[in-house]
Design a protein around this motif. Structure first.
Motif, PDB file in Angstrom:
ATOM      1  N   PRO A 211       0.829  -1.222   0.000  1.00  0.00           N
ATOM      2  CA  PRO A 211       0.000   0.000   0.000  1.00  0.00           C
ATOM      3  C   PRO A 211       0.852   1.255   0.000  1.00  0.00           C
ATOM      4  N   GLN A 212       0.259   2.331  -0.503  1.00  0.00           N
ATOM      5  CA  GLN A 212       0.972   3.588  -0.625  1.00  0.00           C
ATOM      6  C   GLN A 212       1.398   4.126   0.741  1.00  0.00           C
ATOM      7  N   LYS A 213       0.571   3.905   1.750  1.00  0.00           N
ATOM      8  CA  LYS A 213       0.918   4.379   3.099  1.00  0.00           C
ATOM      9  C   LYS A 213       2.176   3.688   3.615  1.00  0.00           C
ATOM     10  N   ASP A 214       2.256   2.365   3.375  1.00  0.00           N
ATOM     11  CA  ASP A 214       3.448   1.644   3.831  1.00  0.00           C
ATOM     12  C   ASP A 214       4.684   2.098   3.060  1.00  0.00           C
ATOM     13  N   LYS A 215       4.490   2.345   1.761  1.00  0.00           N
ATOM     14  CA  LYS A 215       5.626   2.823   0.975  1.00  0.00           C
ATOM     15  C   LYS A 215       6.138   4.149   1.537  1.00  0.00           C
ATOM     16  N   GLU A 216       5.241   5.076   1.834  1.00  0.00           N
ATOM     17  CA  GLU A 216       5.663   6.359   2.379  1.00  0.00           C
ATOM     18  C   GLU A 216       6.332   6.192   3.741  1.00  0.00           C
ATOM     19  N   LYS A 217       5.802   5.262   4.532  1.00  0.00           N
ATOM     20  CA  LYS A 217       6.392   5.012   5.847  1.00  0.00           C
ATOM     21  C   LYS A 217       7.821   4.486   5.710  1.00  0.00           C
ATOM     22  N   GLU A 220      10.181   7.245   4.576  1.00  0.00           N
ATOM     23  CA  GLU A 220      10.549   8.146   5.656  1.00  0.00           C
ATOM     24  C   GLU A 220      11.593   7.512   6.570  1.00  0.00           C
TER      25      GLU A 220
END
Length: 449
Positions: A211-217, A220
């Protein structure tokens, strides 16, 4: 204490009392799997410590006393133990230890009381990275290892095998290392995981993308780590201004340049020796393959000869069954024994004739008198020789045939001239036999003086 870089992760540095580990963040859902791990264990000492471990456990063992990971794990650990705690001189070695979450690892005995399988392999200070292939398929765990002496990535040797092993259906993969009073650099170059499926079954569809959220996490976290790494590099350059480095260099380049500073002429010569041994190892493997081919040809040849002998043996009307190779060897040995004894008799006969020719002068009267006195001994000796020859002939004959002596012709009622000469000839043979007997006795007596 793990230090990641662009192309490897240094689980522990060559400092005392270090612990480090790397774990997958998500559980593996593979029923059957295979992992290929490439690592280096290097140190300047003749003995290293403590070692490295590859894990598949139900929960992550982030830190603990078992090669840098937690104890009481539920799963399996493959330990590359480089320090001999029990003093049995069986290290460096590879040990497979399973656990149900309740056992404490017996570190003082190198896990010998808990090991499901093990092998002794030296994985320290090799010219090439050491490769390990671990396969779990149908409740069987197999460990293959490449000893690091050859650049061939597929040159694996069998190390250990555990059957009827039940592992968690889902778990985390990890690798950890630790140092003690002695220290090594434990570097992991790659950790590849594969899913195995049974023949005929459909390959499960891969999961959806992250998921995109995990990728961003994750991005970071990576940027945060990169900033900390850059700060540590700047601090190191300020504390060590004599070390020449470029700001754009990565941590891996720094470690490689530091290692290059310690390379000496002896290290280069040692590397050349390793390369020469590698070529010798490859040649020996080629010779072993050729030897196996020769042995196969020899087995086929022996099988063909045995079948041919059996067919020929079956062709005779009075012979049944097959002639074994052992029977043929027995016949040949018997023939050689008969030939040897005949040669000995021929040599003895030549010596006897030489003695007879020398006994024709007047000084031989005492010998003739002694011949008459021991006539009965000569007869007994001839009977013994005859019995031995008959025994050899019976051994040489096939078991299905029985020895038959020819029938004696009927003796005449009165003594004729022909029979008289025959009697004289028999007396002569007996005399020659006695001379042979006496010469052998004298030769045997001379051996003691």
């Amino acid at each position: 204490d793990a230090i990641p870089s662009a192309d490897q992760i240094r689980i522990t540095t060559s400092l005392k009392s270090q612990r480090g580990s790397v774990w997958t963040k998500n559980k593996s859902i593979f029923e059957y799997w295979e992992v290929e791990v490439t690592f280096r264990v290097t140190g300047r000492g003749r003995i290293g410590a403590d070692g490295l471990a590859i894990w598949f456990t139900e929960e992550q063992g982030l830190e603990g006393p078992v090669f840098g990971a937690a104890d009481k794990w539920n799963g399996v650990g493959i330990f590359f133990d480089s320090f001999d705690n029990d003093g049995k001189k069986n290290n460096p070695g590879v040990i497979v230890v399973g656990n149900n979450g309740k056992l404490l690892y017996d570190h003082q005995n190198d896990g010998s009381t808990q090991a499901l399988a093990s092998c002794q392999r030296d994985f320290r200070n090799k010219p090439y990275p050491v490769r390990v292939k671990i396969t779990y398929y149908q409740k069987t765990l197999t460990v293959l290892i490449n000893n690091g002496f050859t650049p061939d990535k597929e040159d694996y040797e069998f190390c250990a095998k555990v059957e009827d092993m039940v592992l968690p259906s889902q778990g985390y993969f990890g690798i950890s290392a630790a140092t003690g009073g002695l220290a090594d650099d434990h570097d992991v170059l790659s950790f590849l995981t594969f899913q195995l499926t049974e023949p005929g079954k459909e390959v499960p569809t891969p999961d959806a993308e992250i998921p995109q959220k995990d990728k961003e996490k994750y991005q970071e976290e990576f940027e945060h780590f990169q900033q900390e790494l850059d700060k540590k590099k700047e601090e190191f350059q300020k504390e060590h201004p004599d070390v020449q480095g470029q700001p754009g260099k990565t941590t891996c380049a720094f470690f490689s340049s530091a290692d290059d500073l310690f390379e000496t002429v002896s290290d280069r010569e040692l590397m050349q020796i390793f390369e020469g041994q590698n070529r010798i190892h490859l040649e020996i493997k080629q010779l072993n393959r050729q030897l196996d081919m020769i042995l196969d040809e020899q087995r086929r040849y022996v099988s063909a000869v045995t079948d041919e002998i059996a067919k020929r043996g079956a062709g005779f009307p009075g012979q049944q069954g097959q002639v074994s190779q052992q029977g043929i060897e027995t016949v040949v040995k018997t023939q050689e024994e008969v030939i040897r004894q005949v040669n000995e008799m021929r040599n003895s006969m030549a010596d006897t004739l030489r003695l007879i020719s020398g006994a024709q002068h007047p000084g031989s009267a005492a010998g003739v008198y002694e011949t008459t006195q021991h006539f009965n001994d000569i007869k007994e000796h001839l009977h013994v020789v005859k019995r031995d020859i008959e025994h050899l002939v019976q051994r040489n004959m096939p078991s299905s045939e029985k020895s038959k002596c020819p029938d004696l012709p009927p003796f005449p009622s009165c003594l004729s001239t022909v029979h008289f000469f025959i009697f004289v000839a028999v007396q002569t043979v007996l005399f020659i036999g006695y001379i042979m007997y006496r010469s052998q006795q004298e030769a045997a007596a001379k051996k003691f003086f």
